[in-house]
Design a protein around this motif. Structure first.
Motif, PDB file in Angstrom:
ATOM      1  N   SER A  13      45.722 -60.289   6.093  1.00  0.00           N
ATOM      2  CA  SER A  13      45.036 -59.636   7.217  1.00  0.00           C
ATOM      3  C   SER A  13      45.161 -60.470   8.484  1.00  0.00           C
ATOM      4  O   SER A  13      45.343 -59.935   9.582  1.00  0.00           O
ATOM      5  CB  SER A  13      43.560 -59.391   6.875  1.00  0.00           C
ATOM      6  OG  SER A  13      42.894 -60.593   6.559  1.00  0.00           O
ATOM      7  N   ARG A  67      48.126 -59.903  10.572  1.00  0.00           N
ATOM      8  CA  ARG A  67      48.104 -58.666  11.340  1.00  0.00           C
ATOM      9  C   ARG A  67      47.158 -58.726  12.542  1.00  0.00           C
ATOM     10  O   ARG A  67      47.423 -58.098  13.572  1.00  0.00           O
ATOM     11  CB  ARG A  67      47.706 -57.502  10.431  1.00  0.00           C
ATOM     12  CG  ARG A  67      48.768 -57.128   9.402  1.00  0.00           C
ATOM     13  CD  ARG A  67      48.183 -56.221   8.320  1.00  0.00           C
ATOM     14  NE  ARG A  67      49.197 -55.584   7.501  1.00  0.00           N
ATOM     15  CZ  ARG A  67      49.809 -56.143   6.466  1.00  0.00           C
ATOM     16  NH1 ARG A  67      49.503 -57.395   6.136  1.00  0.00           N
ATOM     17  NH2 ARG A  67      50.715 -55.489   5.776  1.00  0.00           N
ATOM     18  N   VAL A  68      46.041 -59.433  12.408  1.00  0.00           N
ATOM     19  CA  VAL A  68      45.016 -59.378  13.454  1.00  0.00           C
ATOM     20  C   VAL A  68      44.865 -60.672  14.241  1.00  0.00           C
ATOM     21  O   VAL A  68      44.225 -60.683  15.292  1.00  0.00           O
ATOM     22  CB  VAL A  68      43.642 -58.991  12.857  1.00  0.00           C
ATOM     23  CG1 VAL A  68      43.742 -57.711  12.063  1.00  0.00           C
ATOM     24  CG2 VAL A  68      43.066 -60.111  11.979  1.00  0.00           C
ATOM     25  N   ASN A  80      37.156 -56.911   8.517  1.00  0.00           N
ATOM     26  CA  ASN A  80      38.468 -56.368   8.183  1.00  0.00           C
ATOM     27  C   ASN A  80      38.379 -54.920   7.715  1.00  0.00           C
ATOM     28  O   ASN A  80      39.285 -54.129   7.960  1.00  0.00           O
ATOM     29  CB  ASN A  80      39.137 -57.216   7.105  1.00  0.00           C
ATOM     30  CG  ASN A  80      39.616 -58.547   7.637  1.00  0.00           C
ATOM     31  OD1 ASN A  80      39.582 -58.792   8.843  1.00  0.00           O
ATOM     32  ND2 ASN A  80      40.057 -59.417   6.751  1.00  0.00           N
ATOM     33  N   ILE A 108      38.018 -53.705  12.545  1.00  0.00           N
ATOM     34  CA  ILE A 108      39.319 -53.938  13.186  1.00  0.00           C
ATOM     35  C   ILE A 108      39.974 -52.593  13.505  1.00  0.00           C
ATOM     36  O   ILE A 108      39.845 -51.633  12.755  1.00  0.00           O
ATOM     37  CB  ILE A 108      40.242 -54.748  12.248  1.00  0.00           C
ATOM     38  CG1 ILE A 108      39.630 -56.133  11.977  1.00  0.00           C
ATOM     39  CG2 ILE A 108      41.634 -54.890  12.842  1.00  0.00           C
ATOM     40  CD1 ILE A 108      39.567 -57.051  13.160  1.00  0.00           C
ATOM     41  N   LYS A 164      45.859 -51.780  13.516  1.00  0.00           N
ATOM     42  CA  LYS A 164      46.169 -53.172  13.195  1.00  0.00           C
ATOM     43  C   LYS A 164      46.127 -53.410  11.684  1.00  0.00           C
ATOM     44  O   LYS A 164      47.023 -54.039  11.123  1.00  0.00           O
ATOM     45  CB  LYS A 164      45.183 -54.111  13.899  1.00  0.00           C
ATOM     46  CG  LYS A 164      45.307 -54.128  15.406  1.00  0.00           C
ATOM     47  CD  LYS A 164      44.274 -55.058  16.032  1.00  0.00           C
ATOM     48  CE  LYS A 164      44.387 -55.084  17.542  1.00  0.00           C
ATOM     49  NZ  LYS A 164      43.328 -55.914  18.172  1.00  0.00           N
ATOM     50  N   ASP A 189      40.054 -52.547  21.480  1.00  0.00           N
ATOM     51  CA  ASP A 189      40.248 -51.723  20.281  1.00  0.00           C
ATOM     52  C   ASP A 189      39.615 -50.351  20.450  1.00  0.00           C
ATOM     53  O   ASP A 189      40.201 -49.327  20.082  1.00  0.00           O
ATOM     54  CB  ASP A 189      39.645 -52.412  19.058  1.00  0.00           C
ATOM     55  CG  ASP A 189      40.493 -53.568  18.542  1.00  0.00           C
ATOM     56  OD1 ASP A 189      41.585 -53.789  19.100  1.00  0.00           O
ATOM     57  OD2 ASP A 189      40.067 -54.240  17.587  1.00  0.00           O
ATOM     58  N   GLU A 230      46.479 -58.138  24.453  1.00  0.00           N
ATOM     59  CA  GLU A 230      45.593 -57.007  24.176  1.00  0.00           C
ATOM     60  C   GLU A 230      45.423 -56.135  25.424  1.00  0.00           C
ATOM     61  O   GLU A 230      45.387 -54.903  25.333  1.00  0.00           O
ATOM     62  CB  GLU A 230      44.225 -57.520  23.703  1.00  0.00           C
ATOM     63  CG  GLU A 230      44.248 -58.179  22.336  1.00  0.00           C
ATOM     64  CD  GLU A 230      44.431 -57.175  21.210  1.00  0.00           C
ATOM     65  OE1 GLU A 230      44.013 -56.013  21.362  1.00  0.00           O
ATOM     66  OE2 GLU A 230      45.011 -57.559  20.176  1.00  0.00           O
TER      67      GLU A 230
END
Length: 452
Positions: free
Chosen positions: A87, A90-91, A179, A183, A187, A288, A318
């Protein structure tokens, strides 16, 4: 959870189109691409990418393993330091951590090794016949962990490998914490968060009890009595308020609540989507929220921050994602008043323009009205006070709105440790929470051995 938006219509987009909108933000590397990219690494002896990694992953070592085709060796090296490495690949904001520090990231080349994608490649393609970290001999000690997020899971795994029995108490119906619930869906796609939890639990010696909330049906005094140690990985469960009249009106809610609903939804086309919306905040959660609501079909999405773009906690990467998704970013404006329609629903937000005077933020008196059928708050999270409301828990020392710990993650109460977003030190990053959990586990183990 989305009662505040029940007056809005659902997304007017076909499910298959929405699924495409929430596919991987960064497509995975194939084997050929991974081989070529791994050869770009210079395998620095004193690698700056490893030194800046919060979880202390030996980056050159795992990349070299990929280069020679030893995928399991690469995966084990990553997981040894970061059991939630899949994870994090990815983040994690690699653009300000390992990839920023990469020696190839200079003016002439300006293209760091794609460390995050290589880490993801190794962990997506590992094939172990059994868990790579066998448990040590049983110690007879039992540790309670409150919270099955990154910090709690990391702590549990490390303690289990050291031979301790671990019971995790989680307030939600699923493990994974941020997670799983917090998120952006583009993502961490699909069930990747749960697959990672399942792999972690294969080590054995860990049981998880869901819908157990500290301060409600779970109490710290009992945990201290029944277990040899307690680790609090509570996260930050309460969204901060704007402090304005009408904050509970239909159309105004916390961004994290909408993101959680989105991540758990089996049919994104059923989610309420405003034509116009405002997101208030400057962090990754605000980005997000803004990007996801735009991808769901909102026609006008405006992100508003009270200071300048240079002060935003969201990384430039971002911010570029937001702009690429047609999110309008308005800076130097602070919320002043919620605007309503005749039915009492949110119809917009009035902002006062701001500026800095001698380093302090001040209003200019000039206002700006932005129409919106929904306003999402993303101005930060704080510790849920209800979780520490029993007599014993109430004595836990705080530092502002977080739990104080010493250098070994001990709280002010004996046998009680804490880590992750709920404690004062560090950044609110997944990778930082994983590191807290790992180091706290080692501290707990050392303290238990010292007592013996």
């Amino acid at each position: 959870m989305l009662e505040a938006l029940k007056h809005l219509t659902a997304a007017n987009t076909r499910p298959e189109e929405l699924a495409a909108q929430f596919s991987d933000l960064h497509p995975a590397l194939n084997s050929r691409q991974a081989a070529i990219e791994s050869e770009r690494c210079l395998y620095c002896y004193d690698a700056p990418c490893s030194r800046i990694c919060p979880s202390e992953i030996d980056v050159p070592s795992f990349i070299q393993n990929i280069a020679v085709g030893n995928i399991n060796g690469a995966a084990k090296g990553i997981l040894q330091q970061n059991i939630l490495g899949a994870s994090c690949a990815r983040v994690c904001p690699t653009e300000i951590l390992c990839e920023h520090a990469c020696v190839r990231n200079h003016d002439d080349e300006g293209a760091p090794v794609k460390i995050g994608l290589l880490q993801r490649y190794a962990l997506d393609h590992m094939k172990f016949t059994q868990h790579p970290f066998p448990r040590a001999a049983a110690t007879g000690k039992k540790i309670a962990i409150v919270g099955a997020g990154p910090a709690g899971l990391s702590c549990a795994h490390k303690l289990a490998t050291l031979g301790h029995e671990v019971v995790i108490f989680e307030a939600q119906k699923k493990s994974g914490g941020l997670n799983e619930y917090g998120i952006a869906k583009y993502k961490l796609t699909g069930d990747s968060a749960q697959r990672e939890v399942d792999f972690l639990l294969q080590v054995g010696g860990i049981s998880v009890k869901h819908e157990q909330k500290l301060g409600a049906n779970l109490h710290l005094e009992q945990l201290r009595r029944d277990f040899d140690a307690v680790f609090l990985a509570l996260g930050l469960g309460t969204s901060r308020e704007l402090g304005l009249t009408g904050e509970d009106a239909p159309g105004l809610l916390a961004a994290v609540d909408y993101i959680a609903e989105l991540r758990q939804s089996d049919d994104l086309s059923q989610l309420p989507v405003p034509a116009q919306c405002v997101v208030i905040g400057a962090g990754n959660t605000a980005i997000d929220m803004a990007v996801q609501i735009a991808r769901l079909g909102a026609q006008q999405v405006t992100l508003v921050y009270r200071r300048g773009a240079q002060h935003m906690s969201a990384t430039l990467h971002e911010q570029e994602i937001a702009k690429a998704n047609q999110v309008r970013i308005v800076t130097w404006a602070q919320p002043q008043q919620v605007l309503f329609d005749f039915a009492g629903n949110v119809s917009g937000m009035r902002f006062e323009k701001t500026h800095e005077v001698n380093g302090k933020l001040q209003g200019t008196g000039e206002t700006l009205d932005i129409p919106a059928q929904a306003v999402f708050k993303a101005i930060g999270q704080s510790l849920d006070a209800a979780s520490l409301n029993d007599p014993i828990a109430h004595d836990v020392k705080r530092e502002k709105d977080k739990i104080w710990v010493d250098d070994h993650y001990r709280t002010s109460l004996s046998k009680v440790y804490a880590g992750g977003d709920c404690i004062a030190p560090g950044q609110d990053l997944t990778v930082q929470a994983v590191q807290h959990g790992k180091l706290a586990a080692l501290a707990i183990n050392n303290d238990l051995k010292a007592k013996v």
